[in-house]
Design a protein around this motif. Structure first.
Motif, PDB file in Angstrom:
ATOM      1  N   PHE A 122      -2.862   0.903  -4.032  1.00  0.00           N
ATOM      2  CA  PHE A 122      -2.678  -0.428  -3.481  1.00  0.00           C
ATOM      3  C   PHE A 122      -2.241  -1.366  -4.595  1.00  0.00           C
ATOM      4  O   PHE A 122      -2.729  -1.287  -5.714  1.00  0.00           O
ATOM      5  CB  PHE A 122      -4.018  -0.885  -2.891  1.00  0.00           C
ATOM      6  N   PHE A 157      -2.757   3.871   1.857  1.00  0.00           N
ATOM      7  CA  PHE A 157      -3.665   3.413   0.805  1.00  0.00           C
ATOM      8  C   PHE A 157      -4.009   4.479  -0.234  1.00  0.00           C
ATOM      9  O   PHE A 157      -5.128   4.534  -0.731  1.00  0.00           O
ATOM     10  CB  PHE A 157      -4.980   2.872   1.416  1.00  0.00           C
ATOM     11  N   GLY A 202      -7.165   1.287  -6.008  1.00  0.00           N
ATOM     12  CA  GLY A 202      -7.353   2.267  -4.947  1.00  0.00           C
ATOM     13  C   GLY A 202      -7.563   3.671  -5.491  1.00  0.00           C
ATOM     14  O   GLY A 202      -7.641   3.891  -6.702  1.00  0.00           O
ATOM     15  N   ALA A 255       0.848  -1.195   0.000  1.00  0.00           N
ATOM     16  CA  ALA A 255       0.000   0.000   0.000  1.00  0.00           C
ATOM     17  C   ALA A 255       0.875   1.232   0.000  1.00  0.00           C
ATOM     18  O   ALA A 255       1.816   1.335   0.773  1.00  0.00           O
ATOM     19  CB  ALA A 255      -0.916   0.006   1.225  1.00  0.00           C
ATOM     20  N   THR A 295     -10.669  -2.342  -3.094  1.00  0.00           N
ATOM     21  CA  THR A 295      -9.597  -1.846  -2.231  1.00  0.00           C
ATOM     22  C   THR A 295     -10.142  -1.191  -0.962  1.00  0.00           C
ATOM     23  O   THR A 295      -9.632  -1.423   0.136  1.00  0.00           O
ATOM     24  CB  THR A 295      -8.712  -0.850  -3.007  1.00  0.00           C
ATOM     25  N   SER A 296     -11.186  -0.376  -1.115  1.00  0.00           N
ATOM     26  CA  SER A 296     -11.749   0.302   0.056  1.00  0.00           C
ATOM     27  C   SER A 296     -12.332  -0.718   1.036  1.00  0.00           C
ATOM     28  O   SER A 296     -12.281  -0.535   2.244  1.00  0.00           O
ATOM     29  CB  SER A 296     -12.817   1.305  -0.369  1.00  0.00           C
ATOM     30  N   GLN A 347      -9.522  -2.224   2.966  1.00  0.00           N
ATOM     31  CA  GLN A 347      -9.039  -1.323   4.015  1.00  0.00           C
ATOM     32  C   GLN A 347     -10.048  -1.146   5.148  1.00  0.00           C
ATOM     33  O   GLN A 347      -9.662  -1.081   6.312  1.00  0.00           O
ATOM     34  CB  GLN A 347      -8.693   0.047   3.412  1.00  0.00           C
TER      35      GLN A 347
END
Lengths: 435, 440
Positions: A75, A72, A232, A64, A284-285, A288
């Motif tokens: 990523f 982030f 990301g 990241a 990606t979110s 995270q």
């Protein structure tokens, strides 16, 4: 509760509860994972891509990128397709559709050859899922002739879409790679060969950073590493441009688009919808923050649309397309000067530094009073100062000056004047953060 | 205002030297600051801050909403759980509730939950956002006695269920303790007024200058069709104890002192040398009022130690930064007068034999409050020895159809946020009672 707009929208004949889907990725790897997202409110899932052979994976496989203290920013992922036995995945997809009949369940496949594509399409169709996504775009496959190699090859696209079509009567969605200059030709090829929709972007081939002791890129896999896919927030601008290109392509009119790339908030999602995607996918979110973030996507978008008075989400899709035009069609005979709110200014001179070194030396700095002043004659209205100012709402778009034609014609030693007749109304950006 | 005021500090913020009585001490967040602060949040799973809020305001969810740019969704979360979200954002004892529970403390210091909550509730006004959309009022009429936090919270909860709610307030301004008992630098009147508007926007009617038991009886209200009653009368009477010289001009009580300063917008007989007796938040509000209104010297006498003082720590350090003197383990022994006017306070050590005399023309009792005689509102209602309404399960009193919450209820924690929660619970109880056709 406040007033919320209905977020339901059609996708290839399926009435989706909302436009928020998991993309085919590590976050949609099992029944349990998908189910938790659907319970959190998600409208549907693109199940993790199936291959008939389980790929060998490396460890570690993520990196990241940070900017200042923010993690982030982007990523990097080296994981390939599903790590679960083929039949287990088929069983889980079947159960998902049975347990969530009102949610959109899409199987994703990647074949090794024509027969493989056809057989997988047949097997996935038998599970009862609503549609099939054809993964032509994973950039980290270790087998030649798979992944993003396919998305860049018009002949392979044609062959594999047709193979999948032989194996299935379900709607087919071709997932395209951004590792290419123009996406319109491969997208058109997929549609011509029998796909009904396009989803994009898959990840972008990248190196996020290097290791300063092992002298290789990140993540370090026993002293070595590889180029692989980036996703990301940093991918969003690239993804938005590809979606815009596809939505504006004359040969793809009426073809539904599913937008992917850096979606974290309802605003990110709304941006994809405005440039023509009728739904969005994200991974990606979720990696995270978890599935719960879909709650704020639903809440935020439905409040916004209710306030803007949209009766149905369809009316919002593509609303920005007519305003995104070729650069040579933009009006270029005026400049919007920035204005500084001195009550808010903290005297940091960041605007001055950026204007001096990054723009047109149009800000004067009084070091005694710690006060910047914009010089109207020199200022070109680029608004770099507005972008770098760390104080909310301190530098904003101000006075508009128009170019007066002179004997040299446009663009040379012109005079800039205010429009005394008030005939021209220039629509400037609001840069408003609260909505 | 006064040039004599030293530069105050609150929540780590160095304040402007000209901090005034009418001006809110802590500045608001801009959107950038709010996002920065929300980004510090660890977004915990099953966050302890949400468990830490007595009123269920749910900071875990609303901070996450801010982080994900869902500002209005955040407002909806706050307002639907806590109708006085904007008030609580300013007067809550966070250090003992949500912020104490914050996991970020394990890294550095807790998220400024109160300031984030204030950012979100302020934004409702600037964007004209209606976080609540009440149903039409088609159900029974309910009367609320008193217009403080407990009544406002109960009224809003009932209005959201479709009841016709009327609040009766004896004073000219609604809000109870919010409008009369807190220093405006901590809670400005415009905030109180806006928060009350959130309640009246739900269809709740407020009748001011009506004291139930004096201007109208409960029976008369029953005849007018009210089917259930809620007592949220608060604590109207300041406690005092017998000190020689208590009848001198210059001896007053916290409630009178705060109310006269507040209703006069700071124009009141403040005193030059002020002594405050007490160690709670009300004592601090009196001391801050005196200090910000230019009293030359302000001294707080408290009978126990600093560590034992119940006051909010942030407020306490803020008061200290304003130059207010604190004398711990001292209790007043005598008020000394001259021609009927107070000129000094004699105090004695509570843990030793220290003696001191402080020049003073104003001394304020801020050692606690108690309710008025509630039997004048509801004859025969059960009261405890100290005059608080005996409170059973979910705000029930000894009389069916009469409910209670807030400071006047026995056993309640006397804070705004606890009153909000008490009002919510009692409202559920009233709904249950009326749904069952008026049977308890």
């Amino acid at each position: 509760m406040a007033k919320h707009a209905d977020l339901s929208i059609d996708f290839l004949g399926f009435k989706c509860e909302n436009p928020f889907f998991l993309s085919s990725s590590p976050v949609s790897s099992s029944y349990d994972m998908c189910s938790r997202f659907l319970e959190a409110g998600g409208g549907g899932v693109f199940y993790k891509t199936l291959t008939t052979t389980i790929p060998e994976e490396c460890s570690p496989r993520f990196d990241a990128q940070r900017k200042e203290a923010t993690p982030f920013i982007s990523f990097k992922n080296m994981e390939q397709t599903s790590d679960k036995p083929y039949q287990d995945n088929l069983d889980m997809m079947k159960k998902l559709k049975e347990d969530y009949p009102n949610k959109l369940i899409i199987g994703s496949i990647m074949g090794m050859d024509e027969d493989d594509w056809e057989q997988m399409a047949k097997d996935v169709t038998a599970t009862g899922v609503d549609m099939i996504e054809l993964n032509f775009s994973c950039p980290q496959m270790t087998y030649e002739g798979m992944g993003s190699d396919v998305g860049a090859n018009l002949d392979l696209i044609d062959t594999y879409v047709k193979a999948a079509r032989r194996g299935s009567n379900l709607p087919l969605i071709a997932k395209m790679t951004p590792n290419i200059e123009k996406m319109e030709p491969p997208a058109e090829a997929a549609i011509k060969a029998g796909a009904q929709a396009i989803s994009t972007v898959n990840t972008i081939k990248a190196i996020t950073g290097l290791d300063f002791d092992k002298y290789t890129s990140l993540p370090v896999v026993n002293g070595k590493s590889s180029i692989s896919g980036l996703s990301g927030k940093a991918a969003k601008p690239i993804a938005l441009r590809f979606i815009t290109n596809l939505a504006q392509d004359m040969n793809l009119q009426g073809i539904p688009l599913s937008g992917i790339g850096g979606i974290e908030t309802w605003e990110d999602a709304a941006e994809f919808l405005m440039v023509g995607a009728s739904n969005v996918q994200f991974t990606t979110s979720i990696m995270q923050y978890g599935y719960r973030i879909v709650e704020d996507m639903i809440s935020g978008l439905s409040i916004y649309l209710a306030e803007k008075g949209f009766d149905k989400l369809e009316d919002f899709v593509g609303i920005a397309l007519k305003n995104i035009i070729p650069a040579d069609d933009l009006e270029r005979d005026f400049k919007v000067l920035p204005q500084i709110d001195y009550d808010k200014c903290v005297g940091c001179a960041r605007c001055y530094v950026s204007c001096m070194d990054g723009a047109h030396q149009a800000i004067e700095w009084d070091n005694e009073k710690r006060k910047p002043t914009i010089m109207e004659d020199t200022c070109v209205g680029c608004q770099l100062c507005l972008q770098v100012c760390p104080v909310y709402d301190c530098i904003t778009p101000g006075k508009v000056l128009f170019k007066e034609a002179d004997q040299f014609g446009k663009g040379s030693l012109s005079e800039w004047k205010e429009d005394a007749s008030n005939k021209r109304d220039i629509a400037v950006g609001t840069y408003e953060w609260i909505r | 205002m006064s040039s004599s005021i030293s530069v105050g500090v609150k929540e780590g913020i160095v304040l402007k030297p000209e901090q005034g009585y009418m001006e809110e001490t802590v500045p608001p967040y801009t959107p950038f600051m709010a996002m920065e602060e929300a980004s510090r949040c660890l977004l915990c799973y099953n966050p302890l801050c949400s468990e830490g809020c007595p009123a269920g305001t749910n900071p875990g969810d609303f901070i996450r909403a801010i982080r994900f740019k869902n500002f209005k969704g955040a407002a909806e979360i706050i307002r639907s759980n806590n109708i006085l979200g904007g008030v609580c954002a300013r007067v809550c004892p966070y250090e003992k509730t949500c912020e104490e529970a914050c996991a970020r403390s394990g890294i550095d210091h807790p998220i400024h939950i109160g300031r984030l909550q204030r950012f979100v509730t302020d934004l409702e006004k600037t964007t004209n956002f209606q976080a609540l959309d009440p149903p039409p009022a088609t159900k029974e009429k309910i009367a609320m006695i008193g217009s403080g936090p407990a009544s406002l919270s109960a009224a809003a909860t009932l209005a959201m269920k479709g009841y016709k709610v009327t609040i009766f307030e004896e004073k000219e301004k609604a809000g109870g303790v919010l409008s009369y008992g807190i220093v405006p630098s901590r809670l400005p009147q415009y905030v109180v007024d806006e928060e009350i508007e959130h309640v009246t926007d739900l269809g709740v009617e407020i009748k001011v200058n009506v004291k139930v038991g004096r201007d109208v009886t409960l029976d008369a209200l029953k005849e007018q069709g009210f089917k259930a009653f809620f007592i949220g009368a608060g604590m109207q009477v300041s406690a005092v104890f017998d000190v020689p010289g208590s009848d001198l001009d210059g001896v007053t009580t916290a409630l009178d002192y705060l109310a006269s300063a507040r209703s006069g917008n700071g124009k009141a007989d403040i005193g030059r040398h002020v002594v405050v007796i007490g160690g709670g938040d009300v004592a601090l509000d009196c001391a801050t009022t005196a200090r910000l209104l230019d009293a030359e010297k302000v001294t707080v006498l408290y009978r126990r130690t600093r560590e034992e003082a119940p006051a909010n720590r942030l407020e306490l350090t803020h008061c200290e930064s304003l130059g207010i003197n604190f004398l711990y383990t001292f209790s007043p022994q005598e008020f000394v007068g001259e021609k009927g006017k107070l000129i000094a306070v004699k105090a004695v050590g509570t843990r030793d034999n220290s003696l001191l005399q402080i020049e003073a023309d104003k001394v304020i009792f801020a050692i606690g409050q108690k309710p008025e005689d509630i039997t004048k509102v509801a004859a025969g209602i059960g009261l405890d020895k100290r005059g608080f309404v005996v409170t059973g399960d979910k705000g029930k009193t000894s009389i069916p159809g009469i409910f209670v919450a807030g400071d006047v209820a026995s056993g309640s924690t006397k804070t705004v946020v606890h009153s909000v929660q008490g009002g919510k619970i009692a409202a559920e109880s009233i709904d249950e009672y009326l749904t069952k056709g008026g049977k308890q």
